[in-house]
Design an enzyme around this catalytic site. Structure first.
Site, PDB file in Angstrom:
ATOM      1  N   HIS A 182      45.007   8.264  18.876  1.00 18.60           N
ATOM      2  CA  HIS A 182      44.497   8.850  17.635  1.00 18.60           C
ATOM      3  C   HIS A 182      45.139   9.419  16.471  1.00 18.60           C
ATOM      4  CE1 HIS A 182      40.877   8.459  20.373  1.00 18.60           C
ATOM      5  NE2 HIS A 182      40.315   9.299  19.544  1.00 18.60           N
ATOM      6  N   GLU A 201      32.619  -0.258  14.697  1.00 21.20           N
ATOM      7  CA  GLU A 201      33.241  -0.479  13.488  1.00 21.20           C
ATOM      8  C   GLU A 201      33.348  -1.994  12.895  1.00 21.20           C
ATOM      9  OE1 GLU A 201      34.171   1.210  16.199  1.00 21.20           O
ATOM     10  OE2 GLU A 201      34.582   3.218  15.455  1.00 21.20           O
TER      11      GLU A 201
HETATM   12  C1  TPP Z   1      36.681   2.649  18.539  1.00 22.73           C
HETATM   13  C2  TPP Z   1      36.036   4.099  18.535  1.00 22.73           C
HETATM   14  N1  TPP Z   1      35.345   4.863  17.704  1.00 22.73           N
HETATM   15  C3  TPP Z   1      35.111   5.735  17.429  1.00 22.73           C
HETATM   16  C4  TPP Z   1      35.449   6.834  18.461  1.00 22.73           C
HETATM   17  C5  TPP Z   1      35.250   8.332  18.455  1.00 22.73           C
HETATM   18  N2  TPP Z   1      34.416   8.680  19.596  1.00 22.73           N
HETATM   19  C6  TPP Z   1      35.122   9.230  20.454  1.00 22.73           C
HETATM   20  S1  TPP Z   1      34.032   9.549  21.677  1.00 22.73           S
HETATM   21  C7  TPP Z   1      32.700   8.923  20.700  1.00 22.73           C
HETATM   22  C8  TPP Z   1      31.224   8.914  21.375  1.00 22.73           C
HETATM   23  C9  TPP Z   1      31.350   8.061  23.107  1.00 22.73           C
HETATM   24  O1  TPP Z   1      30.267   8.276  23.559  1.00 22.73           O
HETATM   25  P1  TPP Z   1      29.887   7.725  25.021  1.00 22.73           P
HETATM   26  O2  TPP Z   1      30.399   6.146  25.104  1.00 22.73           O
HETATM   27  O3  TPP Z   1      28.407   7.640  25.520  1.00 22.73           O
HETATM   28  O4  TPP Z   1      30.722   8.538  26.165  1.00 22.73           O
HETATM   29  P2  TPP Z   1      30.403   9.984  26.217  1.00 22.73           P
HETATM   30  O5  TPP Z   1      30.956  10.809  25.355  1.00 22.73           O
HETATM   31  O6  TPP Z   1      29.051  10.351  26.516  1.00 22.73           O
HETATM   32  O7  TPP Z   1      30.875  10.293  27.606  1.00 22.73           O
HETATM   33  C10 TPP Z   1      33.032   8.471  19.792  1.00 22.73           C
HETATM   34  C11 TPP Z   1      32.083   7.944  18.658  1.00 22.73           C
HETATM   35  C12 TPP Z   1      36.688   6.507  19.294  1.00 22.73           C
HETATM   36  N3  TPP Z   1      37.323   7.332  20.096  1.00 22.73           N
HETATM   37  N4  TPP Z   1      36.778   5.015  19.390  1.00 22.73           N
END
Ligand code: TPP
Ligand code: TPP
Ligand code: MG
Ligand code: MG
Lengths: 328, 325, 328, 325
Positions: free
Chosen positions: C129, C60
């Site tokens: 959140h 972000e």
């Molecule tokens: C700073 C931030 N940006 C966006 C999000 C929304 N979000 C939650 S999980 C996620 C994807 C994360 O993927 P990964 O790190 O690969 O973990 P996985 O879900 O594959 O276990 C996003 C974009 C968030 N929680 N925090």
């Protein structure tokens, strides 16, 4: 009592708490070998060593988060932001991880951390370096915020903050670092509770509510009002923004029936707005005039000195506001 | 406690079974709207946290992101406490205040359950800092996803860990996707593990579908850290069988890819290894699976019958009273 | 007029402005191939292609800053935060670079950027959140902030925001995405000026000031008050937090003499505190009762549904506040 | 405009002289309290920005941190406008509203002047994104210090630049210190340039005390980017002769180190090269230096006599009116 500077007072508070509790450590940019960008940590590396006085890279989000993590497992970190304008790159750690952990863990993890450093406009540092952050952080449940205006308050509040079991922000003032004031002798255990305002001057006609950099301003203006306009102003220093000492505020206003709040932050949703709301909600009928506020003008801080002065609260604006509420 | 090698693999197999059956139940309960908010399932990735826990000591610090049910279960949090948390009940591991993304269990050294991507990585560095500060022989296990490596917090934490030589293993659970974004579309790098070099941190690639490989490679890393504190990075390649969260159809990936990974299912694999070696019969496996299913089912009943957190305690979790003695 | 959802309205606004101006582009997490985490950007990649609808990594701070940089050299970025709770990791870009550039450059660089996404508590997402950010960003000079409550306002305000030559935050509501309302036909150029509140219901006894998620709440409560207590409530939707339509506020309050502000953010230094200050400062004598506010309870958001409901503003709290100012 | 090689080196030498003499004056005026706030001098590093400007086109985007006087001067902002800005006058390059740390000059493609460490690196990526979006043959030059590489913003921007193949050169002015913190104490890495590998971005080390090396190596990089848009990273090794800011005694470094670098002073070096090659006589050099000193001195007079920004315009810089036509 001795006369020392605000800077020395903070330095003593740090040294005393470091000496008192082996779990306390100080971390931040230039706090160790450089003795602090503003020399607040002068001599601490020499006395407590590199294990407890720790220089960091320019990674506020990283080391603020480290502080929260260390606090989760029993340490009591003191995290210095070189200025709170730089806390914005660590904003998520300060407003999410530090204050939410206790709730999110159902009470298992409290975070005994202190974030400290200079806050608010200094002198001609421009828009990026002049942020007053108190109203932003005060909006966040789980944080406590104090804003010392005198050496005595600086020492007593910082010591209390370090011992508090919750995240506390100690918002210092660069412009006050060299100011002097009377403080109890070193051997005296000076602890000033969070959430206790202090009547810095008694008066009967109007209450001037202030904190941090605006306290000396309010006191000076009160003198002028006394001599020039025969207005007797009571000066109440909030000292803590959160918890807020509503009792002390209402007590004074019930006496004077007139209020001016002079604050160093921006006007829109500033600290004074909250104080105003609480007063009129609690003792609406005791007010003989609308509550007035003197804050920054709602513009990014310009570098030019004359413009900067025009943006900041000053005697002229404060006197005008007092006149207004006193209908003189 | 016994060195990792000795830890009973059958016990670890039943742990993987419990995690899977628990999450299958959770998914069912979510659809029945007994569970609110977001819910992220770990199904398919079981060997990662189980291998790590088998390689570590129970009091090593463990912290992860929001896909955290398995990490709590692997640490010893009961299925009851986990399901109750999903139901938002007072008997939950976070007293019903944290929810799926915010599991905590201090007693079992589970330090969360963190929902802001990568924001817990600096926390982990701080925990490792604390154990070094206190001269403890403790290692911090920090789990995060492939999507977390492009956040500033990750970068700052790795540099700090390298600079201060902190006893920590950064465990990247690379399941190839961050929500709908594949690693190629998020990361300017061929192999995630290479990023560790930018901080002078040793990196290892591990097959996350193979319990034994995860356990053995992490055990080696953890032991070397215990001898001489330093950070290490492990890219553990794995796959989530389900969507990102319960609301994600996962239409961004192919059925073939999913099937390919299912072939290497960590539970089937460990079962096969153990049977081949005569350490587990089919009857024994069926019994373990039956127990796992029963525990998961029982946890639903427990959660349903548990009380809600009391309304009058609403203000009791914002601040703690008192100060350091 | 047609009935469409709040989500569709936003989608139309994006599509129309993308079609209208080649310098407009949309950037954020999952906005392209995934069609948006909340499907607000549904179909935009297909229609405008990957050059203008751009998926990002979870960075972000990085892509918000890219937006500001692109705006410095003439593009008009629309930056989507998946939710504004995640804008905290980009806080420095939003509060320093975007709003300060014009001042710091002496007027050379304005930043025509739109930051948008859902803001405020949704449903059981927990403390990290559920942030309501309006009062934090409203404190920052140089930013404009709007908070649409209806599909029509969502479309009209977002289109205006995208065309504005300053940084504008469009704070949407996840809980409203599927709500429906009447909106002018697609071919109609719907632009709603920033800084214009809207009277959503006429009344004579009390003014209920609201915005975003609290508008439907206020309207429902107004009906109940009418039928159950014969209290005629006027419902004023701010629509924009900054600039604030003080004129409309004062006009209504001068008529009703009683005010309740119902807001979705946290109480301490919240939007309602500023609105309260302005009202009592301007028309103190027109007030027949103290101004009351209904905001969140000042605690981190718990996951448990019953506790979450207890934290949020609701009909019961709003009715109690109205009764209080009406002395019934 | 002529290709870099052809750009008159004597002209560039006088530019370096102007920068140095200007800053010597600025330092003097700061001590005389004609200049407020923070003031960071570039003395010693002149070859870096001058070499870069010589290698680039005047309309390539240029952006830097708060040690920015030289970057404006190198881009063509007059000494008058720069000194007036330091004095906070309306005739300053930022109309007296920005100050030392916030120099801007749109006409000369100087995009600031940014005082939050590394926060401008994402801005630079956005500028490069814009030129690629518009299919321009433009390269963005993004300058930052060695202290900036441990900020999250730096990390995210580099990954994004690599991912989107943005036409940008990340120029790290490694002067060995961030305030009082040496690179070894801030960065878990042997060579800063290695960090670029973590983003699959090509890196080069350049001797920042040698104008010709800076110009030639950057010219090569910039040309390759123009042909095919991509990011590049240059670690330019240099040194600031003065303290971090006017208030810093720089007691954290040795006199020897400073003297060592002075031996390779970029101005003395280029002068010697040109004289050796018969392109510059001592008389000519003295004349150039005299002119630089006069321009710097004149800028002080200009700044002193310039008007302050009008008070009544205080509210005119917060928002611009109007919308896109
Ligand atoms: C700073 C931030 N940006 C966006 C999000 C929304 N979000 C939650 S999980 C996620 C994807 C994360 O993927 P990964 O790190 O690969 O973990 P996985 O879900 O594959 O276990 C996003 C974009 C968030 N929680 N925090
Ligand atoms: C985010 C942030 N943290 C801290 C500071 C204070 N600060 C200003 S300059 C500086 C050192 C930067 O050093 P470097 O990047 O090497 O640049 P140099 O001064 O050597 O040119 C610091 C810590 C800041 N401006 N921004
Ligand atoms: Mg993933
Ligand atoms: Mg440096």
């Amino acid at each position: 009592m001795r006369e020392i500077t605000y800077r020395q007072a903070l330095n003593e508070a740090l040294a005393e708490e470091l000496a008192r509790d082996p779990n306390v450590f100080l971390m931040g940019e230039e706090v160790a070998e450089y003795n602090g960008a503003y020399k607040v940590s002068q001599g601490l590396l020499e006395r407590f060593g590199p294990r407890r006085i720790i220089d960091t890279p320019i990674s506020e989000n990283g080391f603020a988060g480290m502080g929260v993590g260390a606090a989760m497992v029993g340490l009591r970190p003191i995290i210095e932001f070189m200025t709170f304008s730089f806390s914005f790159v660590a904003f998520d750690q300060v407003v999410n991880n530090a204050p939410n952990m206790l709730t999110m863990s159902g009470g298992q993890f409290n975070i005994p951390i202190t974030f400290r450093g200079p806050n608010g406009p200094a002198h001609q540092l421009g828009a990026t370096h002049s942020h007053a952050t108190e109203c932003l952080y005060a909006n966040v449940p789980g944080l406590k915020i104090c804003t010392p205006a005198t050496p005595r308050d600086a020492k007593g509040l910082l010591k209390t903050a370090i011992r508090d079991n919750n995240p506390v922000l100690v918002l210092e003032s660069e412009l006050l670092y060299s100011s002097k004031g009377m403080v109890e002798p070193e051997d005296f255990e000076l602890l000033i509770p969070l959430g206790e305002a202090e009547l810095k001057r008694e008066g009967s006609d109007v209450t001037i509510i202030c904190y941090a950099q605006t306290v000396p301003l309010a006191l000076a203006v009160a003198e002028t009002l006394e001599s020039d306009e025969e207005i007797s102003a009571e000066v109440l220093d909030l000292r803590s923004i959160k918890p807020l000492d509503l009792e002390a505020i209402l007590k004074s206003v019930s006496k004077t029936h007139r209020v001016v709040i002079v604050e160093q932050d921006r006007p829109f949703c500033g600290v004074g707005a909250e104080v105003c709301y609480r007063i009129q909600r609690e003792i609406f009928d005791a007010l003989d005039a609308p509550i007035m506020r003197v804050a920054q003008e709602d513009v990014p801080m310009p570098y030019n000195e004359r413009l900067e002065q025009a943006v900041l609260p000053n005697a002229e604006k404060l006197i005008a506001a007092v006149r207004k509420v006193c209908y003189t | 406690m016994p060195p990792p090698e000795q830890r009973d693999e059958v016990e670890m197999l039943s742990l993987m079974l419990l995690i899977r059956r628990f999450e299958e139940r959770a998914s069912q309960q979510y659809q029945a709207q007994k569970i609110g908010g977001f819910c992220h399932l770990y199904i398919g990735q079981e060997a990662v946290v189980c291998g790590a826990v088998a390689a570590a000591r129970p009091d090593d610090y463990l912290i992860t992101a929001y896909r955290d049910h398995a990490h709590a279960l692997a640490r010893g949090t009961t299925a009851d406490a986990c399901m109750a948390e999903l139901f938002g009940k007072a008997t939950g591991c976070s007293r019903g205040l944290g929810g799926s993304m915010h599991f905590f269990d201090k007693e079992h050294h589970m330090y969360g359950g963190h929902a802001i991507v990568a924001a817990h990585v600096p926390l982990a560095a701080g925990m490792a800092f604390a154990s070094k500060y206190r001269d403890e022989e403790r290692v911090t296990l920090c789990f995060f996803g492939d999507g977390a490596i492009n956040q500033g917090a990750f970068h700052e934490a790795l540099n700090l860990a390298g600079l201060y030589k902190l006893p920590i293993v950064f465990i990247c659970e690379n399941n190839l996707f961050a929500m709908g974004t594949s690693v190629e579309r998020s990361t300017s790098l061929k192999e995630i593990v290479e990023r560790a070099e930018g901080y002078n941190i040793p990196g290892t690639v591990i097959d996350g579908m193979n319990f034994r490989e995860v356990r053995d490679k992490l055990a080696e890393i953890i032991d070397s850290i215990r001898k001489d504190p330093h950070p290490a990075f492990a890219e553990v390649r794995t796959y989530r069988y389900r969507g990102h969260s319960m609301s994600d159809p996962a239409s961004y990936r192919t059925k073939e890819q999913l099937e390919e990974f299912r072939l290497h299912d960590p539970i089937i694999r460990l079962r096969a290894q153990l049977t081949r070696e005569g350490k587990l019969t089919n009857e024994q496996f069926d019994k373990l699976d039956k127990e796992a299913k029963e525990t998961a089912l029982a946890s639903v009943k427990f959660a349903e019958e548990s009380p809600e957190p009391p309304l009058e305690k609403l203000y009791d979790y914002t601040y703690v009273n008192g100060a350091s003695a």
